[in-house]
Design a protein around this motif. Structure first.
Motif, mmCIF file in Angstrom:
data_model
loop_
_atom_site.group_PDB
_atom_site.id
_atom_site.type_symbol
_atom_site.label_atom_id
_atom_site.label_comp_id
_atom_site.label_asym_id
_atom_site.label_seq_id
_atom_site.Cartn_x
_atom_site.Cartn_y
_atom_site.Cartn_z
ATOM 1 N N ARG A 176 190.926 75.501 105.590
ATOM 2 C CA ARG A 176 191.405 74.712 106.724
ATOM 3 C C ARG A 176 190.782 75.120 108.057
ATOM 4 N NH1 ARG A 176 195.224 71.240 108.260
ATOM 5 N NH2 ARG A 176 196.355 71.501 110.235
ATOM 6 N N TYR A 177 190.636 76.426 108.282
ATOM 7 C CA TYR A 177 190.214 76.888 109.597
ATOM 8 C C TYR A 177 188.793 77.445 109.631
ATOM 9 C CZ TYR A 177 195.187 76.485 110.586
ATOM 10 O OH TYR A 177 196.468 76.008 110.743
ATOM 11 N N GLY A 178 188.091 77.364 108.533
ATOM 12 C CA GLY A 178 186.727 77.880 108.525
ATOM 13 C C GLY A 178 186.062 77.674 107.186
ATOM 14 N N ALA A 179 184.763 77.903 107.145
ATOM 15 C CA ALA A 179 184.002 77.711 105.910
ATOM 16 C C ALA A 179 182.833 78.674 105.870
ATOM 17 C CB ALA A 179 183.494 76.267 105.827
ATOM 18 N N VAL A 180 182.408 79.015 104.653
ATOM 19 C CA VAL A 180 181.195 79.791 104.419
ATOM 20 C C VAL A 180 180.214 78.884 103.690
ATOM 21 C CG1 VAL A 180 180.179 81.798 103.291
ATOM 22 C CG2 VAL A 180 182.462 81.959 104.303
ATOM 23 N N VAL A 181 179.060 78.656 104.305
ATOM 24 C CA VAL A 181 178.081 77.725 103.765
ATOM 25 C C VAL A 181 176.783 78.455 103.499
ATOM 26 C CG1 VAL A 181 176.947 75.500 104.066
ATOM 27 C CG2 VAL A 181 179.120 75.945 105.234
ATOM 28 N N GLY A 197 191.190 83.137 104.162
ATOM 29 C CA GLY A 197 192.611 83.362 103.962
ATOM 30 C C GLY A 197 193.413 82.115 103.678
ATOM 31 N N HIS A 198 192.769 80.960 103.654
ATOM 32 C CA HIS A 198 193.447 79.691 103.382
ATOM 33 C C HIS A 198 192.660 78.973 102.282
ATOM 34 C CE1 HIS A 198 195.726 80.190 107.161
ATOM 35 N NE2 HIS A 198 194.598 80.731 107.579
ATOM 36 N N THR A 199 193.296 78.729 101.163
ATOM 37 C CA THR A 199 192.562 78.226 100.000
ATOM 38 C C THR A 199 192.041 76.809 100.173
ATOM 39 O OG1 THR A 199 194.674 77.573 98.992
ATOM 40 C CG2 THR A 199 193.761 79.706 98.354
ATOM 41 N N LEU A 239 179.325 75.581 99.275
ATOM 42 C CA LEU A 239 180.445 76.246 99.916
ATOM 43 C C LEU A 239 180.934 77.414 99.059
ATOM 44 C CD1 LEU A 239 182.475 73.077 100.967
ATOM 45 C CD2 LEU A 239 181.310 74.654 102.531
ATOM 46 N N ALA A 240 181.225 78.520 99.712
ATOM 47 C CA ALA A 240 181.865 79.666 99.062
ATOM 48 C C ALA A 240 183.163 79.943 99.804
ATOM 49 C CB ALA A 240 180.950 80.884 99.094
ATOM 50 N N SER A 241 184.068 80.666 99.180
ATOM 51 C CA SER A 241 185.323 80.978 99.857
ATOM 52 C C SER A 241 185.147 82.104 100.863
ATOM 53 C CB SER A 241 186.400 81.356 98.838
ATOM 54 O OG SER A 241 186.089 82.594 98.210
ATOM 55 N N CYS A 242 184.163 82.988 100.630
ATOM 56 C CA CYS A 242 184.040 84.215 101.403
ATOM 57 C C CYS A 242 182.582 84.632 101.462
ATOM 58 C CB CYS A 242 184.887 85.307 100.744
ATOM 59 S SG CYS A 242 184.963 86.872 101.646
ATOM 60 N N TRP A 243 182.237 85.488 102.426
ATOM 61 C CA TRP A 243 180.881 86.023 102.504
ATOM 62 C C TRP A 243 180.456 86.653 101.180
ATOM 63 C CZ3 TRP A 243 181.624 89.719 107.309
ATOM 64 C CH2 TRP A 243 182.065 88.978 108.413
ATOM 65 N N GLU A 244 181.405 87.317 100.520
ATOM 66 C CA GLU A 244 181.058 88.146 99.369
ATOM 67 C C GLU A 244 180.589 87.343 98.160
ATOM 68 O OE1 GLU A 244 184.503 90.557 98.746
ATOM 69 O OE2 GLU A 244 184.507 91.223 100.819
ATOM 70 N N THR A 245 180.882 86.041 98.131
ATOM 71 C CA THR A 245 180.456 85.227 96.984
ATOM 72 C C THR A 245 179.421 84.182 97.362
ATOM 73 O OG1 THR A 245 182.371 83.780 97.356
ATOM 74 C CG2 THR A 245 182.613 85.534 95.727
ATOM 75 N N THR A 291 189.012 75.453 91.733
ATOM 76 C CA THR A 291 188.493 76.574 92.523
ATOM 77 C C THR A 291 189.429 77.770 92.556
ATOM 78 O OG1 THR A 291 189.475 75.735 94.579
ATOM 79 C CG2 THR A 291 187.269 74.950 94.010
ATOM 80 N N ARG A 292 190.595 77.653 91.945
ATOM 81 C CA ARG A 292 191.599 78.714 92.063
ATOM 82 C C ARG A 292 191.045 80.080 91.668
ATOM 83 N NH1 ARG A 292 194.989 76.398 89.164
ATOM 84 N NH2 ARG A 292 195.967 75.224 90.886
ATOM 85 N N ASP A 293 190.313 80.150 90.577
ATOM 86 C CA ASP A 293 189.796 81.427 90.105
ATOM 87 C C ASP A 293 188.534 81.860 90.850
ATOM 88 O OD1 ASP A 293 191.837 81.574 88.266
ATOM 89 O OD2 ASP A 293 190.664 80.686 86.639
ATOM 90 N N ARG A 294 188.001 80.970 91.691
ATOM 91 C CA ARG A 294 186.796 81.297 92.442
ATOM 92 C C ARG A 294 187.089 81.618 93.904
ATOM 93 N NH1 ARG A 294 182.135 76.951 90.597
ATOM 94 N NH2 ARG A 294 182.299 77.271 88.348
ATOM 95 N N TRP A 295 188.348 81.466 94.306
ATOM 96 C CA TRP A 295 188.672 81.660 95.719
ATOM 97 C C TRP A 295 188.916 83.145 95.982
ATOM 98 C CZ3 TRP A 295 188.220 77.569 99.043
ATOM 99 C CH2 TRP A 295 188.404 77.895 100.383
ATOM 100 N N ILE A 296 187.873 83.788 96.499
ATOM 101 C CA ILE A 296 187.907 85.219 96.773
ATOM 102 C C ILE A 296 188.115 85.423 98.266
ATOM 103 C CG2 ILE A 296 186.535 87.339 96.753
ATOM 104 C CD1 ILE A 296 187.455 86.395 94.001
ATOM 105 N N ALA A 297 189.025 86.304 98.626
ATOM 106 C CA ALA A 297 189.220 86.671 100.027
ATOM 107 C C ALA A 297 188.552 88.010 100.301
ATOM 108 C CB ALA A 297 190.715 86.731 100.345
ATOM 109 N N CYS A 298 188.498 88.398 101.564
ATOM 110 C CA CYS A 298 187.819 89.622 101.972
ATOM 111 C C CYS A 298 188.265 90.818 101.132
ATOM 112 C CB CYS A 298 188.101 89.914 103.443
ATOM 113 S SG CYS A 298 187.547 88.644 104.595
#
Length: 408
Positions: free
Chosen positions: A329-334, A324-326, A340-346, A367-374
């Motif tokens: 800041r508060y978490g990461a998906v590795v 939820g933060h581009t 690094l991905a923005s979300c589990w889904e990617t 990364t703007r076009d790659r930042w996917i949220a839940c």
């Protein structure tokens, strides 16, 4: 106006009022209104709400003063790590598939296989320390994810053991539980694992047709239930049992809830129901969020509560701490290779990387076009308002039932 329980803007209950701030929601129950804010849930009377479904100014002021609009403080860094991108099951709807199995079998093509190593763990923990320092956080919450994370049990254990050296650490895991043994459950629990999420695809017959072994197409229901029961005896784990709902599983869910209650300890299990979405891999769920589906969800939740299961309480809309933060800041998906991905889904998908743990996040313009949220990748045949009405209907029915049965 009385507090009842703690817990993108919702569509207002009447469809006419402006959305409330901070993701708060206002729902019309059978006997009262429900306010769901980031600070908790409150029961309101008709006098607190205008004719068009908005809060009266005095009611809104009192909710602000009581902290109902105040978001909770983020206290832990949310780190998701894929310990293995491979999976031993061949579910056709998985968002890590790249297509369907054209032969009709149990081997849909998937994202590339990678496996977490000691060297990558070193890089992940170094990255995590830097991110936690930047955010001013001193606690760590790890999600062991995959693929199937237990295809790499050594990676899971090493990650948790070494993470404790940099911060107080707790963990949870999303697993299909087919590889979970009592000894492994005990070792993971000793290293901070507190809960495991496991999915069921309807009752036994439906599940064994859908959630099948990738290598042999074999059934998995009894093995999964047996492994959960044995692991529960070996370790003080809590369980979240996700029930996937589709046209293939819908008619067996009532029986599934009763079956799980007979095989597991409901007091240690949270049951939740989720319609399977389409993520563009050729899987089609024709079950819509209209017709009998809202009433069915409400019925399943009531039955689960009556049998002693926990059911998650409805709440306000809130941003995911991870995606939820581009700026992460508060978490990461590795992923297992350190990307690094923005979300589990990617995670693990080509052309969706937003950085690496070695070099950090790429600049925002890259990364703007790659930042996917839940849920961003999910496709629906229904519009946003239909989806919101479904959710509001189910949540209202649950809150009404909790109130009527003295559970609030």
């Amino acid at each position: 106006m009385s507090p009842a329980a703690s817990s993108g803007p919702a569509v207002p209950a009447t469809g006419t009022a402006e959305p409330l701030p901070h993701g708060a929601r206002l729902l019309k129950g059978e006997r009262n209104w429900w306010f769901l804010g980031p600070g908790g849930v409150a029961r309101l009377r008709d006098r607190h709400v205008t004719a068009d479904g908005a809060l009266h100014a005095d009611a809104e002021r009192r909710l602000h003063e009581s902290g109902m609009f105040t978001p909770g403080t983020i206290r832990s860094y949310a780190l998701t790590v894929l310990t293995s991108t491979h999976c031993n099951l061949g579910c056709g709807y998985c968002f890590q598939n790249t297509a369907q199995d054209q032969s009709g079998g149990s081997r849909p093509p998937r994202i590339a296989q990678t496996r977490l190593t000691s060297e990558t763990i070193t890089e992940i923990l170094g990255f995590t320390e830097r991110q936690m320092a930047a955010a001013g956080l001193d606690k760590l919450r790890i999600l062991l994810f995959g693929g199937e994370p237990l295809l790499n049990p050594r990676g899971c254990l090493e990650l948790l053991e070494r993470a404790a050296e940099i911060a107080p650490t707790s963990a949870w895991m999303i697993s299909n539980a087919t590889l979970l043994t009592p000894s492994l459950a005990r070792r993971l629990s000793d290293l901070g694992l507190t809960s495991v999420q496991v999915t069921f695809d309807g009752d036994r017959a439906d599940h064994d047709r859908i959630r099948i072994g990738r290598a042999d197409g074999g059934a998995t229901f009894d093995k999964i239930v047996g492994n959960i029961a044995k692991a529960s005896e070996a370790a003080p784990l809590q369980w979240t049992l996700r029930v996937n709902v589709s046209q293939e599983t819908f008619h067996g869910v009532d029986a599934l809830v009763d079956r799980l209650a007979g095989a597991l300890d409901p007091a240690r299990c949270t049951l939740y129901f989720a319609r399977i979405g389409d993520v563009g891999v050729g899987y089609n769920n024709s079950l819509l969020h209209t017709g009998e589906l809202p009433a069915a969800f409400a019925r399943w939740q009531r039955r689960a509560l009556d049998l002693g299961f926990n059911v998650s309480r409805p709440g306000a809309d809130k941003s995911c701490a991870t995606c939820g933060h581009t700026d992460g800041r508060y978490g990461a998906v590795v992923s297992a290779d350190g990307t690094l991905a923005s979300c589990w889904e990617t995670a693990g998908k080509p052309d969706w990387e937003v950085g690496t743990v070695a070099d950090g996040y790429r600049p925002g313009e890259e990364t703007r076009d790659r930042w996917i949220a839940c849920q961003d990748l999910y496709r629906y045949d229904e519009d946003v308002r239909t989806l919101a009405r479904f959710r509001d209907s189910v949540d209202t029915a649950l809150l009404d039932h909790l109130q009527e049965t003295g559970r609030l």
